[in-house]
Scaffold this motif. Structure first.
Motif, short mmCIF file in Angstrom:
data_model
loop_
_atom_site.label_atom_id
_atom_site.label_comp_id
_atom_site.label_asym_id
_atom_site.label_seq_id
_atom_site.Cartn_x
_atom_site.Cartn_y
_atom_site.Cartn_z
N SER A 195 -6.30 -3.43 0.78
CA SER A 195 -6.05 -3.33 2.22
C SER A 195 -4.79 -2.54 2.54
CB SER A 195 -5.94 -4.73 2.83
OG SER A 195 -4.72 -5.36 2.45
N ARG A 196 -3.90 -2.37 1.55
CA ARG A 196 -2.67 -1.62 1.79
C ARG A 196 -2.49 -0.47 0.79
NH1 ARG A 196 0.99 -6.99 0.99
NH2 ARG A 196 -0.44 -7.58 2.65
N GLU A 197 -3.62 0.03 0.26
CA GLU A 197 -3.58 1.13 -0.71
C GLU A 197 -2.82 2.34 -0.18
OE1 GLU A 197 -6.90 2.60 -3.28
OE2 GLU A 197 -7.98 0.90 -2.37
N GLU A 198 -3.14 2.75 1.04
CA GLU A 198 -2.54 3.96 1.58
C GLU A 198 -1.02 3.83 1.63
OE1 GLU A 198 -2.63 6.64 5.67
OE2 GLU A 198 -4.25 5.19 5.27
N TRP A 199 -0.55 2.69 2.09
CA TRP A 199 0.89 2.45 2.17
C TRP A 199 1.53 2.46 0.79
CZ3 TRP A 199 3.73 -1.98 0.54
CH2 TRP A 199 5.06 -2.01 0.97
N LEU A 200 0.89 1.83 -0.19
CA LEU A 200 1.42 1.81 -1.55
C LEU A 200 1.47 3.21 -2.15
CD1 LEU A 200 -0.46 -1.37 -2.82
CD2 LEU A 200 2.01 -1.18 -2.50
N ARG A 201 0.48 4.03 -1.85
CA ARG A 201 0.48 5.40 -2.37
C ARG A 201 1.58 6.23 -1.70
NH1 ARG A 201 -3.92 5.20 -5.50
NH2 ARG A 201 -5.73 4.06 -4.70
N ARG A 202 1.79 6.03 -0.41
CA ARG A 202 2.87 6.76 0.27
C ARG A 202 4.23 6.42 -0.33
NH1 ARG A 202 0.27 5.33 5.19
NH2 ARG A 202 1.97 3.84 5.63
N GLY A 204 4.68 5.70 -3.41
CA GLY A 204 4.72 6.08 -4.81
C GLY A 204 4.51 4.94 -5.78
N LEU A 205 4.08 3.80 -5.28
CA LEU A 205 3.85 2.65 -6.15
C LEU A 205 2.48 2.72 -6.82
CD1 LEU A 205 5.38 -0.19 -3.94
CD2 LEU A 205 6.39 0.90 -5.95
N LEU A 206 1.54 3.41 -6.18
CA LEU A 206 0.23 3.68 -6.77
C LEU A 206 0.04 5.19 -6.86
CD1 LEU A 206 -2.34 1.25 -5.06
CD2 LEU A 206 -1.64 1.23 -7.45
N ALA A 207 -0.45 5.65 -8.02
CA ALA A 207 -0.76 7.06 -8.19
C ALA A 207 -1.96 7.42 -7.31
CB ALA A 207 -1.05 7.36 -9.65
N PRO A 208 -2.14 8.70 -7.01
CA PRO A 208 -3.20 9.11 -6.06
C PRO A 208 -4.59 8.58 -6.38
CG PRO A 208 -1.74 10.94 -6.49
CD PRO A 208 -1.29 9.83 -7.40
N HIS A 209 -4.95 8.52 -7.65
CA HIS A 209 -6.32 8.08 -7.98
C HIS A 209 -6.32 6.75 -8.75
CE1 HIS A 209 -7.72 11.93 -6.56
NE2 HIS A 209 -6.87 12.54 -7.37
N GLU A 210 -5.21 6.05 -8.71
CA GLU A 210 -5.11 4.78 -9.45
C GLU A 210 -5.88 3.70 -8.72
OE1 GLU A 210 -1.64 2.17 -11.71
OE2 GLU A 210 -1.11 3.65 -10.19
N ARG A 211 -6.68 2.95 -9.48
CA ARG A 211 -7.49 1.89 -8.89
C ARG A 211 -7.24 0.55 -9.59
NH1 ARG A 211 -7.82 5.22 -5.70
NH2 ARG A 211 -9.62 6.17 -4.67
N THR A 212 -6.16 0.47 -10.35
CA THR A 212 -5.85 -0.77 -11.07
C THR A 212 -4.40 -1.17 -10.83
OG1 THR A 212 -5.20 0.40 -13.09
CG2 THR A 212 -7.53 -0.29 -12.89
N GLU A 213 -4.14 -2.43 -11.11
CA GLU A 213 -2.79 -3.00 -11.03
C GLU A 213 -2.47 -3.60 -12.39
OE1 GLU A 213 -0.47 -6.68 -8.74
OE2 GLU A 213 -2.66 -6.66 -8.92
N GLU A 214 -1.24 -3.44 -12.83
CA GLU A 214 -0.81 -4.07 -14.08
C GLU A 214 -0.01 -5.33 -13.78
OE1 GLU A 214 0.90 -2.66 -18.33
OE2 GLU A 214 2.20 -2.20 -16.63
N LEU A 215 -0.41 -6.43 -14.42
CA LEU A 215 0.37 -7.66 -14.39
C LEU A 215 1.14 -7.79 -15.69
CD1 LEU A 215 -2.22 -10.22 -12.95
CD2 LEU A 215 -0.48 -8.94 -11.71
N VAL A 216 2.34 -8.35 -15.60
CA VAL A 216 3.14 -8.56 -16.80
C VAL A 216 3.70 -9.97 -16.80
CG1 VAL A 216 3.78 -6.12 -16.91
CG2 VAL A 216 5.32 -7.74 -15.79
N VAL A 217 3.91 -10.49 -18.01
CA VAL A 217 4.66 -11.75 -18.18
C VAL A 217 5.97 -11.40 -18.86
CG1 VAL A 217 4.76 -14.00 -19.28
CG2 VAL A 217 2.61 -13.20 -18.31
N ILE A 218 7.05 -11.84 -18.26
CA ILE A 218 8.39 -11.63 -18.82
C ILE A 218 8.88 -12.96 -19.37
CG2 ILE A 218 10.78 -11.13 -18.23
CD1 ILE A 218 9.67 -9.02 -16.27
N ARG A 219 9.35 -12.91 -20.61
CA ARG A 219 9.91 -14.09 -21.27
C ARG A 219 11.41 -13.87 -21.45
NH1 ARG A 219 11.51 -16.20 -26.25
NH2 ARG A 219 10.73 -18.32 -26.68
#
Length: 224
Positions: A195-202, A204-219
């Motif tokens: 729902s906020r793809e366009e804003w995230l791309r503007r 620079g948090l999402l690349a132009p054709h990126e359709r995935t999100e990475e989750l990480v666990v920090i220890r």
């Protein structure tokens, strides 16, 4: 409830965040931790209580905290239905847990960057919206959690790569902890991010054709 949710909790009160992929990823990291019987565990932002229950089943003495009344009641009912002892308190992050130290702190906070980050999230969005940079609570957790750890105590935090894991590592290391990313998982963008793809791309948090999100666990572990 989703398929995963049905495996880890008995019920979910409307408006409470359902256990999803981030919960599952953090649960995997939890399973790799040595949690001796009687270890003190703190689950911050417990939501449905899924992670608190998982730790309690291993014999830990668990305290679970959430600011949402509905979440607190959901966690209490799940603990009751599964007959698992968990101390559940309502409050803002670590406020109800102060005065004690913990061998393990679990945190699955809101971490999704929000276009209207200047306004505090409301309703269900409190479970995911975390300000303009996604760090509304992450920074607080990094600053406040280290003081509550026992010697050799551990913090496990799950977040999105969109909310700057490097900043989390920097803050935890600055507090004297040894910190590293121990788990990663890529997922298709969910409804909120779509729902906020366009804003995230503007931004620079999402690349132009990126359709995935990475989750990480920090220890992060206290070493002194």
């Amino acid at each position: 409830m989703s398929g995963y949710s049905r495996h880890v909790i008995a019920l979910l009160i409307p408006g409470v965040y359902a256990p999803q992929d981030d919960t599952a990823l953090l649960a995997e990291a939890l399973r790799e931790e040595a949690v001796p019987g009687g270890a003190r565990v703190l689950d911050v932002g417990t939501g449905s209580g899924a992670l608190a229950l998982a730790a309690a089943r291993r014999g830990a003495e668990v305290t679970a905290v959430d600011v949402s009344r509905r979440a607190v009641w959901t966690a209490r009912l799940n603990a009751l239905l599964f007959r698992v002892p968990v101390r559940i308190r309502r409050g803002d992050l670590f406020a109800p847990a102060r005065g004690r130290s913990y061998d393990l702190i679990l945190a699955n906070p809101p971490y999704v960057p929000a276009p209207h980050g200047g306004r505090g999230p409301r309703g269900r969005s409190r479970a995911w919206d975390a300000g303009h940079d996604g760090r509304l609570l992450l920074d607080r957790i990094c600053r406040e959690a280290p003081a509550l750890l026992t010697p050799r105590g551990v913090v496990l935090i799950v977040q999105s790569a969109l909310s700057d894991p490097g900043r989390t590592l920097e803050l935890l290391r600055g507090a004297g902890l040894k910190a590293a990313v121990v788990r990663r998982r890529r997922l298709a963008l969910g409804p909120v991010l779509r729902s906020r793809e366009e804003w995230l791309r503007r931004r620079g948090l999402l690349a132009p054709h990126e359709r995935t999100e990475e989750l990480v666990v920090i220890r992060a572990e206290r070493t002194r």
